[in-house]
Scaffold this active site. Structure first.
Site, mmCIF file in Angstrom:
data_model
loop_
_atom_site.group_PDB
_atom_site.id
_atom_site.type_symbol
_atom_site.label_atom_id
_atom_site.label_comp_id
_atom_site.label_asym_id
_atom_site.label_seq_id
_atom_site.Cartn_x
_atom_site.Cartn_y
_atom_site.Cartn_z
ATOM 1 N N GLY A 15 0.875 -1.155 0.000
ATOM 2 C CA GLY A 15 0.000 0.000 0.000
ATOM 3 C C GLY A 15 0.915 1.208 0.000
ATOM 4 O O GLY A 15 1.733 1.347 0.922
ATOM 5 N N THR A 16 0.842 2.064 -0.996
ATOM 6 C CA THR A 16 1.978 2.950 -1.235
ATOM 7 C C THR A 16 1.577 4.186 -2.010
ATOM 8 O O THR A 16 0.437 4.306 -2.461
ATOM 9 C CB THR A 16 3.053 2.173 -2.029
ATOM 10 O OG1 THR A 16 4.218 2.962 -2.150
ATOM 11 C CG2 THR A 16 2.555 1.827 -3.426
#
Length: 215
Positions: A15-16
């Site tokens: 998740g970025t």
């Protein structure tokens, strides 16, 4: 059961926030550094998500950490073969096409979103987006990952063609800082890479120096 990223509980995911922007002379890529597990636990807060694939080509990875690293390793191998066979560094479009082929042909098994960016003597600086599913898009700038949904309006407004290196560094840094302020899956520090004919120049902004924006 799967998480919102399409991962099974306990699987390491990215998740970025990923950003790549072309400028007059090359490209600048940047990312946050948080890696989570199962969407709930931060397992690494200083991950380097700017992945080398060739001397002047890097990729940014989102989705499953295992899937994206495996794809990046394969592309790196094929680009090494290309350099040997052709006696020169591969163009960015070749790297992007390899990412697209691997992601598309294995789209039912992979959770892999890629931004491929770099410099070559034929096209100068280039940015390609390969979202989950395996389509391929050449773009003046690209953003991906869970934090990207907060950035499209800002990038559409702030980006200008033929920006200077310094202006583009500030644009990418600010975009990632904005996403960190809004996206719970993005955080840690900011890593940047400036890719030009002269090579790759890395920048690191520690977490305590990341601008507090979007709060």
């Amino acid at each position: 059961m799967e998480t919102e990223l399409g991962l099974k509980p306990g699987e390491i995911g990215l998740g970025t926030t990923l950003v790549a922007v072309g400028f007059d002379g090359g490209v600048i890529i940047g990312a946050d550094s948080r890696t989570s597990m199962g969407g709930a636990y931060v397992v690494n807060r200083v991950t380097d998500k700017l992945t080398y694939v060739s001397d002047r080509i890097y990729c940014c990875r989102s989705g499953s950490a295992a899937d994206t690293q495996a794809v990046a390793n394969l592309v790196t191998y094929y680009l090494q073969l290309y350099a040997i066979q052709h006696g020169e560094e591969p163009p960015v479009r070749v790297a992007a096409a390899l990412f697209q082929e691997l992601c598309y042909k294995n789209k039912e098994m992979l959770s892999a979103g890629i931004i491929c960016a770099g410099w070559d003597k034929y096209a100068g600086g280039s940015v390609y987006g390969i979202p989950i599913g395996g389509s391929l898009h050449k773009l003046p700038y690209a953003t991906a990952g869970s934090g990207s949904t907060y950035l499209y309006g800002y990038l559409d407004t702030a980006f200008r063609p033929n920006m200077t290196k310094e202006e583009t560094i500030e644009l990418v840094k600010t975009a990632i800082a904005l996403a960190i302020g809004r996206d719970g899956s993005s955080g840690g520090c900011i890593r940047l890479a400036v890719i030009t004919e002269d090579g790759v120049e890395r920048h690191f902004i520690p977490g305590d120096q990341v601008p507090v924006l979007g709060i």
